[in-house]
Design a protein around this motif. Sequence first.
Motif: not given
Length: 167
Positions: A119-143
């Motif tokens: 919410d703090q930046v503009e022009e987002i073209r991609g998001i890079v997450v740590r592999p552990e975040m893939l284990k949190e489906p609710s977080a990925l869904h929200e993103i």
Amino acid sequence: MKVVQLCGYKNSGKTTLITALIPQLKQHGIRTAVIKHDAHGFDMDHEGTDTYKFREAGAEGIAIASPGRTAVMRETELGLESLIPLYMDFDMVLVEGYKKMAYPKLVLLRGLEDMMLLDQVEEIRGIVVRPEMLKEPSALHEIQQRLAVPLVTWNDIEEITSMLLSI
């Protein structure tokens, strides 16, 4: 020339990711420059060198050039808009930091605690997450609900390189 920012909070892995991307970009024939913002200050010069002596004597601008390298130091902070033109002869400039500037960005998220950065930046073209975040489906869904941009893990350097090349 393309300018792409890599943004994330402190210790989010920006430098590590950039150093992994540079050889990949080089394999694609992309000459890459990097501009890093350091909000905490830094010192590239070392006691005993001639340039250090010049600065200690009061010089506010110093340049040193050799057959393989040139460094220019100024005793003032230059904004990103002043630094980018120095690299016009490169194919890509990767920018670490300067979150508020409006260039295309890859945002690095360490975990759910970093989500507010979206919410703090503009022009987002991609998001890079740590592999552990893939284990949190609710977080990925929200993103994915908030932003319709590619989402990859940090260890997928080839995919991140492709994202940079397509910007």
